[in-house]
Motif scaffolding. Sequence first.
Motif, PDB file in Angstrom:
ATOM      1  N   PRO A   1       0.853  -1.198   0.000  1.00  0.00           N
ATOM      2  CA  PRO A   1       0.000   0.000   0.000  1.00  0.00           C
ATOM      3  C   PRO A   1       0.888   1.246   0.000  1.00  0.00           C
ATOM      4  CG  PRO A   1      -0.653  -1.542   1.725  1.00  0.00           C
ATOM      5  CD  PRO A   1       0.678  -2.010   1.201  1.00  0.00           C
TER       6      PRO A   1
ATOM      7  N   ASN B   1      -4.786   5.804  -1.038  1.00  0.00           N
ATOM      8  CA  ASN B   1      -3.893   4.662  -1.224  1.00  0.00           C
ATOM      9  C   ASN B   1      -3.475   4.629  -2.681  1.00  0.00           C
ATOM     10  OD1 ASN B   1      -2.518   2.270  -1.311  1.00  0.00           O
ATOM     11  ND2 ASN B   1      -4.260   0.971  -0.756  1.00  0.00           N
TER      12      ASN B   1
ATOM     13  N   ALA C   1      -6.939  -0.367  -2.985  1.00  0.00           N
ATOM     14  CA  ALA C   1      -5.882   0.057  -3.899  1.00  0.00           C
ATOM     15  C   ALA C   1      -6.412   1.105  -4.854  1.00  0.00           C
ATOM     16  CB  ALA C   1      -5.353  -1.157  -4.672  1.00  0.00           C
TER      17      ALA C   1
END
Length: 870
Positions: free
Chosen positions: A446, A473, A502
């Motif tokens: 991440p 992120n 994500a």
Amino acid sequence: MRGNVKTCILLFVFLVSLIPTNFTLGLYGTKFADGNLNEWGTLDLIATNDYPGGGPGADLKDLYVAWDDEYLYIAIKTDNTQSWNLAYGFAIDVDPGTTNGYDGTTDAWGRHIAFNGYYPDYEVYFWWDGGSGITADNFIAWTGSGWDYKSLGDVGASFSYTGDTSNGLQILEIKIPWSALGGKPNKIALISWIAGGDDSSAVDSLPEDQTLHEVVNERYGSGEWNDDDTFSNLAEIIIAPKTIDGNLSDWASYEVVGVSNLSIQAGADLDKLYVSYDDQYLYIALETNNTQSWDVAYGIGIDVTDGGYTGNQDSWGRKIGFSRGVDYEVYFWWSGGSKAITSANFNRYNGYIGNNYWESWDYNFASFEYAYTGGNNGLQTLEIRIPWDALGGKASEMAIMAWVAGGDGSSAVDVTPADADIDGNDWVDQDYLSNFAVLSIPIPKPELAVKLEASKLEIERYETTNLTITVENYGIIDAKNVDVQLLVNDEIIKTWTVNVTAKGSEVLTYEWKPSATGTYEFKAIVDPDNLIEEANEDNNVATVTVEVGKIEIAQRNFVNLATYVWPKLYEKKYAETLALLKSISEAKLPLKYQENLTRFYEQLNLSKEKFGKGEALIGEAHSQFSGATKIFSAYSSLIRLQREINAFMQAVEGELLATKLTKAIDGDLSDWSPETLVYEDTTGFGQDGANLKALYVDYDDSFLYIALTTENKASWRIAYGIALDTKEGGYTTGADAWGRRLSFSRGIDYELYFWWFGEFFGEKGTDSIETMQLTVWNGEGWEYYNLADIGFATWTGKEKGLQTLEIAVPWDMLGGKPSKIAIVAWITGASAGDSAVETLPDNPSIHDVDVGQEWTDEDTITVFAEVEIS
């Protein structure tokens, strides 16, 4: 070999025709254009350069390249220690080996840069301003006939950098979508360089190019900065996935991690060890210099975790130990007679040490793929593909080496990377290998970042501001159970736990209402305990400052200033301004500026009045701010007035009457020449307190000067008058300017009157002149001017009455300088209705009645002194 006796070897012989070519496209790894190189790995470094380039402000060091499905990533690192004005350029050839692209002699920014063997399709340029950083960026595409200039943002690209105006550019990261480059190619060629301003050439490059060591066609006598450069050493980067076919043409030189320095054994001669990887696979390749086909074993040791095998007999029983724990070995048997690989093992160290070496290894525990080339000359190339899953997952660091040995019980005779324990001569000694190639491998993580905003940065007590925390992120891995803290002045006021997908973000809000004034620093921290491993840990904090009670504090300070500071300053400024106006009055302004002086005095008085009201109000509990406002207004207006007066004085300085006087108006007539005497009483006519003696007249270009002397022996309450005839017309009969019963045989244009405040029937006076005026006949009546404002007059005398009177009247007040004037002076009584009792020159009308009656009769002045004015 005897490896097949105890190891249950699973044989993998892969022919080229059987190797699948449609495997999933691998990713070298997503990078973040944030000016931080933490997520770049060893094999991303494709070129390094120790050449000092153009000097301490133009010195490239490292070039990195990576990619994923969407983007090409490029990064450079410098060794700059100074900040110069420079251009940083990049050329990208997306189809090297063809002649498509640019082939000119000057590049897209007009630098004298050409290419040999390559035809760039795109150039990326940046301008580094030594005093401010990057100020321009360009993404430039070759159209076939010219360059198409855009910014990086125009094509969906981005960049980030670190550096400063002391040390120059340090790191530059660039992210370019494949779509901007015409799609993802199989291969690119790339070079980066530093150049100067317009018409310059390159002084440093990555990869380093020989053209920078050859000054060609120098133009301005500045050496490498102004010659002509032709780049031929571009880095070729294989974008397409590796094909496991034994053909190493899809491997790049920067993927070489080890080289052998031995060439003693013709059938056991290693040359190079290659390593590459993507998200799914580890790729390994070997290249040899074999010229004969012998029975030999090729081994590869891999260390990816703590622990591992170090002992003295490896998984195939060769007398080989290691300085660091080897977790896996890949072994191949090359049959010299069969001229082929006839056995292959992928073995994992299990940590168990038994009586026999094979008890410590799990043989062929997982599948892998390989292909090779070779024949009469032995093994030539070997390509291997191992799933990361078989290695326990993608490792962040890997150590690897390869060797060649003989049969059972033998040792290594060649190794790559070269190792000091191997000299190539001994097949049966005990070897301990230590020179591994150690690779840093970026692991997808991440990449959390936080932003903090406040709806209002300035509020008052009990007013609300809304704080917005955005957690992003940037990575390609989800971040779960992320703690987010909000602090004010380093005290935690709120904690959240969120999941951030994500490429996603989470938005948090907090409503804050303060009860006290002050400055508050809010801080948002994502993952405060660093529980989540990230690519970059340096962007997890954001701050914002909110001012509370700024107006209230300002008002409080405002009142304090008005109570303790401004009054002292005001009194000082008031005294200065009053003194300034008095000095102007004494210096005398021409009549046209008298309104300015009057206005200045009015403004000064208004300021004083406002200041007094402010001082009264500031003592009342609920009127302090109002009082402070008035005090501040009074003080401010006083400062403005003083500035206005000073500006006015500078503008009229050359016109001040006092500066133009050529005679001292001080009551002392010693500077009057005998020629200025126009009449003198030689008969002694007059009375004790009303006895004129002499009349003087002088002049210059600016003033008419008049002087009187007396032989007074007493101080009476009387008036002294002077009449001037300077032009046609004027007053003749009736009451004169001060209502005295005086008529004139010729028209009088101006009168000067002075009231001496002496004794009157036993009532004492001040024994001085109390009033002096210049009066102007306008054809219908008199206009009155205070002589102290527009001219000069000084006298001597006291208890014996007036003794001398000296006067200066500006010609401007008399209508200009005439060619001749007629003048007469007299003494009259203190009140309107009185008449003259003495004149200079002497007039018959003051002798027509008894002396006691002369004060109140009617007089007609017929005798004047005439003065020619040149």
